[in-house]
Design a protein around this motif. Structure first.
Motif, PDB file in Angstrom:
ATOM      1  N   ALA A  21      59.915  23.414  46.927  1.00  0.00           N
ATOM      2  CA  ALA A  21      60.692  21.738  46.842  1.00  0.00           C
ATOM      3  C   ALA A  21      62.211  22.094  47.317  1.00  0.00           C
ATOM      4  N   ALA A  22      62.849  23.278  46.933  1.00  0.00           N
ATOM      5  CA  ALA A  22      64.267  23.284  47.291  1.00  0.00           C
ATOM      6  C   ALA A  22      64.247  23.423  48.759  1.00  0.00           C
ATOM      7  N   VAL A  23      63.235  23.912  49.484  1.00  0.00           N
ATOM      8  CA  VAL A  23      63.459  24.367  51.139  1.00  0.00           C
ATOM      9  C   VAL A  23      63.245  23.003  51.642  1.00  0.00           C
ATOM     10  N   ALA A  24      62.242  22.183  51.121  1.00  0.00           N
ATOM     11  CA  ALA A  24      61.930  21.130  51.912  1.00  0.00           C
ATOM     12  C   ALA A  24      62.545  19.647  51.405  1.00  0.00           C
ATOM     13  N   ALA A  25      63.589  19.760  50.406  1.00  0.00           N
ATOM     14  CA  ALA A  25      64.229  18.763  49.982  1.00  0.00           C
ATOM     15  C   ALA A  25      64.946  18.153  50.945  1.00  0.00           C
ATOM     16  N   PRO A  26      65.991  18.939  51.578  1.00  0.00           N
ATOM     17  CA  PRO A  26      66.903  18.524  52.713  1.00  0.00           C
ATOM     18  C   PRO A  26      66.321  17.616  53.663  1.00  0.00           C
TER      19      PRO A  26
END
Length: 90
Positions: A21-26
């Motif tokens: 989720a952190a990697v895909a969020a931006p």
């Protein structure tokens, strides 16, 4: 012994989910913001062209990924390193 294995699996699954989720969020947030701006523009001008939404999103996400690539790789590297550390301790 079984409880430790299950809790480790849950921890790893949770860490993988949060990391993904952190990697895909931006990229997802950039796509959402660009799409919203284009939707407002299309509603105001009544221009409904498919390429008008696709091309700016593609360019915006590509630029964002170029900017955040080193951070994404660092996040993935940290996650994989922690997984291998946990595997070696089994």
């Amino acid at each position: 012994m079984k409880k430790e294995g299950i809790s480790r699996r849950h921890f790893l699954a949770g860490a993988a989910t949060v990391g993904a989720a952190a990697v895909a969020a931006p990229a997802l947030l950039a796509s959402m913001v660009i799409g919203l701006i284009i939707a407002i523009f299309q509603a105001a001008t009544q221009i409904h062209e498919q390429t008008l939404t696709f091309v700016p999103k593609l360019i915006g996400i590509a630029v964002l990924l170029l900017i955040t690539a080193s951070w994404i790789m660092a996040q993935m590297n940290d996650f994989v390193t922690s997984i291998f550390d946990k595997i070696s301790k089994l």
